[in-house]
Design an enzyme around this catalytic site. Structure first.
Site, short mmCIF file in Angstrom:
data_model
loop_
_atom_site.label_atom_id
_atom_site.label_comp_id
_atom_site.label_asym_id
_atom_site.label_seq_id
_atom_site.Cartn_x
_atom_site.Cartn_y
_atom_site.Cartn_z
N TYR A 53 0.81 -1.09 -0.08
CA TYR A 53 0.16 -0.10 0.06
C TYR A 53 0.85 1.45 -0.08
O TYR A 53 2.12 1.27 0.26
CB TYR A 53 -1.13 -0.09 1.06
CG TYR A 53 -0.78 0.02 2.48
CD1 TYR A 53 -1.68 -0.20 3.51
CD2 TYR A 53 0.57 0.16 3.00
CE1 TYR A 53 -1.28 0.09 4.94
CE2 TYR A 53 1.09 0.13 4.34
CZ TYR A 53 0.01 -0.13 5.36
OH TYR A 53 0.27 0.03 6.48
N GLU A 54 0.24 2.43 -0.46
CA GLU A 54 0.81 3.88 -0.44
C GLU A 54 1.74 3.62 -1.68
O GLU A 54 2.79 4.27 -1.76
CB GLU A 54 1.43 4.22 0.75
CG GLU A 54 0.66 4.30 2.14
CD GLU A 54 -0.50 4.76 1.99
OE1 GLU A 54 -0.73 5.86 1.09
OE2 GLU A 54 -1.45 4.77 2.85
N GLY A 55 1.11 2.75 -2.65
CA GLY A 55 1.98 2.87 -3.97
C GLY A 55 3.02 1.53 -3.69
O GLY A 55 3.86 1.66 -2.99
N GLN A 62 7.31 2.62 -6.36
CA GLN A 62 8.17 3.59 -5.70
C GLN A 62 9.52 3.41 -6.43
O GLN A 62 10.14 4.53 -6.75
CB GLN A 62 8.44 2.94 -4.44
CG GLN A 62 7.40 3.04 -3.55
CD GLN A 62 6.40 4.23 -3.33
OE1 GLN A 62 7.18 5.36 -3.27
NE2 GLN A 62 5.11 4.24 -3.16
#
Length: 596
Positions: free
Chosen positions: A442-444, A449
């Protein structure tokens, strides 16, 4: 279930001996009065709260999970979570690094960062409730109107209200340009928002009086793709002018996701049926505003990886010293016992040292980035602020991806130390492995990234940000290159710096001909950069430890051993990674999809 003791000695080493935060903070008017004693006192109290209040709820919270009432569409958190949150608020922890203008304590982010490491070690699932609130605070603080700040920030800072980020929809994850949620403008300046969001951590719960959702949606006639996204503040209860709760807003939890890990956090499917919202950050500027939240979250997820690595290591170490199995290959060590503690075995030590090294490297790295953030926000010199902002932008995807990748490796190794017992829930280790796995997604995702690092942060500015960081590495190498005692650390650091420069240029040239080369190289490339960062900090830590190894403090002897292990056993991965990154895209893309 197991134990957690805040690693205060290593935190103090990083903050005071490696980073010299007291002298750094004296350059920042907002934090000039913060000294080592204040920092140590805060961290000591944080260690007590996390080990005594939060850690005992980690295993029970995982086993119980959250409870969703389909009739009322409400969520009850595991037993003890709400009471722990009340203690958290009473102690003033939510306000630690927030703006004093709105009720915050105004302490540096580098201090809050260390506290969050403790929180994540003690109970990641619980920590995600206040952790997301801090991201919402930062987003509104930077992009909200004066009225929005006055209304929402004091409540978020006090902890009375919590926050979420509502991005993902059932048909789109990372590609937010595909989202369909709609926002219809109303005559009173508000918007009616309709849509469905999924994977919303802390989307509904019973811990706070109100929940402030930051929701991405499209205005009528908005441009296609990501350029047509706007951001809205959508509270669970519509606030009255005095900040009290008014009518219930129609944003409801439809279900809790049945997840592999972090069971103590309510990951919700959220349905908006004409919910009232307020625009933040301007029409079609939603991603720009939300990136404040997303970048804060990415740094926070790196801290989750660090926290899990540390607590898994601590418990595996205790087990390895207690569990007896077989004899040492070089002869019995515990003559008073029928077998030796498993810590005598070389490969058990490899597993333990892997986690120990990755924890200590991550602690230095995260603290450094947090300090750069403090300087970006508060340094009186504009040029310094710009340089720090560039460095934070460069390193944020590395914090998120490299540390969480390493946490997955480390928690798995620590589970392996337990043998069969590692797979049994009562020992607590399998939870750390399950919880660590989500942090890579999650969060990319970590692939996203990696693409962000190589494609946007490095190639798009022709490597300018990377060269700034590389200059710091080179300065250290030049200053210490003739020190024979440091040669075993400085030489590989210098070599890797040169290799990263050459690799970056090679990938950049290939990308001009074929953009797929970036996607093929990105993941191993990020790990190479991650090792460059760790090598830089470990070499500095080795220098300090060598200078103080005769002080009588065994801490420095242990630090040197960890650094030597890193360079001997973990750093060599870079050779393989560089070959992978150079291998090109053909071995991935030449096979037609229907032949898989």
């Amino acid at each position: 279930m197991g134990q957690y003791i805040a690693p205060l000695r290593d935190m103090q080493f990083v903050l005071h001996e490696l980073l010299n935060v007291e002298s750094e903070l004296k350059q920042l008017p907002a934090h000039a009065e913060v000294d080592a004693d204040i920092i140590n006192q805060i961290l000591e109290e944080g260690g007590k709260f996390t080990s005594e209040v939060l850690f005992p709820l980690n295993h029970s919270g995982d086993r119980e999970g959250c409870h969703h009432d389909k009739e009322t569409k409400t969520v009850t958190t595991p037993k003890g979570f709400k009471e722990a949150y009340e203690q958290y608020i009473a102690a003033g922890w939510p306000a630690l690094s927030c703006d004093p203008e709105f009720g915050g304590q105004g302490l540096p982010l580098v201090v809050n960062n260390s506290f969050y490491e403790m929180l994540n070690s003690a109970n990641q699932a619980w920590t995600m409730y206040p952790g997301l609130s801090h991201g919402a605070y930062e987003c509104i603080h930077e992009h909200g109107t004066e009225e929005q700040k006055a209304l929402y920030l004091p409540k978020l800072i006090s902890g009375e209200w919590t926050g979420t980020m509502c991005l993902t929809e059932p048909h789109c994850g990372t590609d937010l340009g595909l989202l369909r949620s709609k926002a219809e403008p109303q005559e009173d300046g508000t918007y009616k928002i309709t849509g469905a969001k999924i994977f919303i951590s802390a989307g509904e719960h019973d811990m706070s009086h109100n929940i402030v959702h930051l929701v991405l949606a499209r205005l009528p006639g908005a441009p296609e793709g990501s350029k047509g996204i706007s951001l809205f503040i959508v509270p669970k209860f519509l606030p009255n002018a005095d900040g009290s709760n008014g009518a219930r807003n129609p944003i409801f939890c439809g279900a809790i996701e049945e997840k592999m890990g972090i069971h103590g956090n309510s990951t919700c499917q959220m349905n908006l049926d004409g919910a009232t919202g307020w625009l933040i950050g301007g029409p079609h500027k939603g991603l720009n505003a939300m990136f404040v939240f997303m970048n804060a979250a990415r740094l926070g997820v790196g801290m989750q990886g660090l926290g899990l690595t540390e607590v898994a290591y601590q418990n595996a170490l205790v087990y390895a010293k207690d569990r007896i199995q077989m004899r040492s290959l070089s002869g019995p060590k515990a003559l008073d016992k029928p077998a030796d503690p498993i810590i005598v075995h070389a490969d058990v030590r490899r597993m333990l040292l892997t986690a120990k090294a990755y924890a200590e490297g991550a602690r230095a790295f995260c603290s450094y980035v947090a300090l750069q953030l403090d300087k970006e926000l508060n340094h009186p010199d504009e040029a310094v602020r710009k340089d720090c902002a560039d460095e934070v932008a460069l390193l944020t995807p590395v914090v998120k991806a490299f540390i969480t990748d390493n946490a997955w490796t480390s928690t798995s190794e620590c589970l392996q130390v337990y043998g069969g017992h590692g797979f049994i829930a009562e020992w607590g280790m399998e939870q750390y492995v399950r919880d660590a796995r989500i942090n890579m997604i999650y969060e990319g995702t970590n692939t996203v990234q990696s693409l962000d690092l190589l494609g946007r942060k490095i190639l798009m500015d022709n490597g300018a940000k990377l060269r700034k960081f590389g200059a710091k590495v080179q300065a250290f190498v030049e200053a210490n290159g003739t020190n024979e005692a440091l040669a075993e650390f400085v030489t590989p650091l210098a070599e890797l710096g040169d290799k990263v420069t050459k690799l970056t240029m090679e990938i950049g040239m290939k990308a001009f001909q074929n953009p797929d080369e970036v996607g093929a190289a990105a993941v191993p490339y990020l790990r190479v950069v991650g090792h460059l960062v760790y090598s830089y900090f470990f070499a500095q830590m080795a220098k300090i430890a060598l200078e103080k190894q005769d002080s009588g403090d065994t801490f420095y002897k242990a630090k040197l051993a960890t650094v030597r292990f890193y360079f001997a056993r973990l750093y060599p991965e870079t050779a393989m990674l560089i070959r992978q990154a150079r291998s090109g895209s053909a071995n991935l893309l030449s096979l037609e999809a229907d032949l898989f």
